[in-house]
Enzyme design. Structure first.
Site, PDB file in Angstrom:
ATOM      1  N   LYS A  52       0.844  -1.205   0.000  1.00 56.40           N
ATOM      2  CA  LYS A  52       0.000   0.000   0.000  1.00 56.40           C
ATOM      3  C   LYS A  52       0.880   1.256   0.000  1.00 56.40           C
ATOM      4  O   LYS A  52       0.575   2.246  -0.680  1.00 56.40           O
ATOM      5  CB  LYS A  52      -0.940  -0.017   1.221  1.00 56.40           C
ATOM      6  CG  LYS A  52      -2.045  -1.067   1.074  1.00 56.40           C
ATOM      7  CD  LYS A  52      -2.819  -1.333   2.355  1.00 56.40           C
ATOM      8  CE  LYS A  52      -3.771  -2.516   2.164  1.00 56.40           C
ATOM      9  NZ  LYS A  52      -4.492  -2.918   3.382  1.00 56.40           N
ATOM     10  N   GLN A  96      -4.602  -1.849   9.659  1.00 56.22           N
ATOM     11  CA  GLN A  96      -4.426  -3.146   9.016  1.00 56.22           C
ATOM     12  C   GLN A  96      -4.940  -4.254   9.944  1.00 56.22           C
ATOM     13  O   GLN A  96      -4.530  -4.350  11.098  1.00 56.22           O
ATOM     14  CB  GLN A  96      -2.942  -3.360   8.676  1.00 56.22           C
ATOM     15  CG  GLN A  96      -2.676  -4.623   7.882  1.00 56.22           C
ATOM     16  CD  GLN A  96      -3.302  -4.619   6.486  1.00 56.22           C
ATOM     17  OE1 GLN A  96      -3.242  -3.612   5.766  1.00 56.22           O
ATOM     18  NE2 GLN A  96      -3.911  -5.718   6.093  1.00 56.22           N
ATOM     19  N   ASP A 119     -11.064   2.610   4.060  1.00 57.80           N
ATOM     20  CA  ASP A 119     -11.344   1.176   3.870  1.00 57.80           C
ATOM     21  C   ASP A 119     -12.843   0.925   3.725  1.00 57.80           C
ATOM     22  O   ASP A 119     -13.258  -0.155   3.312  1.00 57.80           O
ATOM     23  CB  ASP A 119     -10.843   0.362   5.083  1.00 57.80           C
ATOM     24  CG  ASP A 119      -9.492  -0.294   4.812  1.00 57.80           C
ATOM     25  OD1 ASP A 119      -9.146  -0.466   3.621  1.00 57.80           O
ATOM     26  OD2 ASP A 119      -8.793  -0.639   5.782  1.00 57.80           O
TER      27      ASP A 119
END
Ligand code: NDP
Length: 295
Positions: A52, A96, A119
């Site tokens: 990422k 994460q 997200d």
């Protein structure tokens, strides 16, 4: 049979994002800024976060990594999230997953300000998505929708069977495919481990989105001729190579491909699209709240 090549398409999308960023920066604006919180030493999580960050560099975003020890307390993590929520120089951030067992993931995800939740996991954003409102769509379903649209895969009026009902893939996928607007308008069946006679549904499907996490699960005898196959699965199986493993999908690609009109490979299908959509969501956050361009 047409292969839906996520590597090539995601590269095009990154190029488009890069161009937009360059223009904004040339106009004197700061770069879009994404942060990631990584807790512990999970190798897969470290690899995902690393990719990422690399993607951010490629398109000209600023990225910041908050790497925390496995022993971080829930309170300390909540405090960090609060700081990031309040940081005006940050457009979006991700935590994460998975988090260590002593931390309540739901509590953490709820603490993220929905306007920075790139997200798209916050219930507010999920609800907005379900109502077809502008929002951050979770990256994997977003990537699949973008793929279907860009490859002009027929979806309207088709029977789409989604296998899997997780909050990050299966369930949002079923909602998006049933939406009236956009490149969707399918008739959707959502299947899961409680489904009886799964074959009955898959054999009738024009589109199958396999997101169950079982290697080679969907085989040729379960599908009809001309089906579109979207394989979300990423399963690690033992292999006789240097790494000792390889990644395979939820679809038995070799047997299913000859019956398919369209099919995504693993790797190189949904995975790279997922990565590109995190960048799209970050750019959207930047346009909305820094540039004040969007709703
Ligand atoms: P989850 O484990 O959260 O969900 C799996 C779903 O599949 C559940 O709803 C489960 O049913 C259902 N299921 C499991 N076994 C069967 C079965 N035999 N028949 C029917 N349904 C079944 O997984 P995720 O949604 O997080 O991920 C799914 C897969 O996609 C994984 O391989 C994951 O690695 C991959 N993935 C890939 C991404 C990408 O970028 N390509 C991103 C995210 C995930 P029930 O609800 O009843 O338990």
């Amino acid at each position: 049979m047409k292969i839906l090549d996520g590597n090539t398409l995601s590269q095009q999308i990154r190029n488009e994002i890069k161009e937009q960023v360059a223009q904004y920066v040339a106009q004197g604006n700061r770069k879009p800024h994404l942060a990631a919180i990584l807790v512990g030493e999970n190798p897969a999580s470290k690899a995902y976060v690393g990719m990422k960050i690399k993607d951010c560099e490629e398109v000209g975003f600023k990225s910041t990594l908050f790497k925390k020890e496995e022993s971080i307390t829930e309170d300390e993590l909540m405090k960090l999230i609060q700081e990031l929520n309040e940081d005006n120089n940050l457009d979006g951030f991700i935590v994460q997953l998975p988090l260590p067992r002593h931390i309540d993931e739901d509590k953490i995800l709820l603490a993220i300000d929905p306007i920075k939740d790139v997200d798209g996991f916050h219930p507010t954003n999920f609800g907005r998505m379900a109502q077809g409102l502008e929002t951050f769509i979770p990256a994997t379903p977003f990537g699949i929708m973008r793929m279907l649209e860009r490859f002009d895969v027929p979806t309207a009026g088709k029977h789409c069977v989604v296998i899997g009902r997780s909050n990050i893939v299966g369930r949002p996928m079923s909602i998006l495919m049933s939406q009236k607007g956009g490149h969707a308008n399918s008739t959707v069946t959502i299947c899961h481990s409680g489904t009886q006679d799964l074959n009955k549904y898959t054999k009738d499907a024009d589109i199958i989105i396999a997101a169950l996490g079982q290697p080679y699960f969907l085989t040729a005898d379960m599908v009809k001729e001309g089906v579109t196959i979207i394989d979300v699965g990423i399963n690690r199986i033992d292999a006789d190579n240097k790494k000792g493993f390889k990644l395979v999908g939820d679809v038995d690609y070799e047997s299913v491909k000859d019956k398919s009109a369209y099919i995504t490979p693993v790797p190189g299908g949904v995975g790279p699209m997922t990565r590109a959509m995190l960048l799209e969501n970050t750019l959207l956050a930047y346009k909305r709240f820094f540039l004040q361009e969007e709703k």
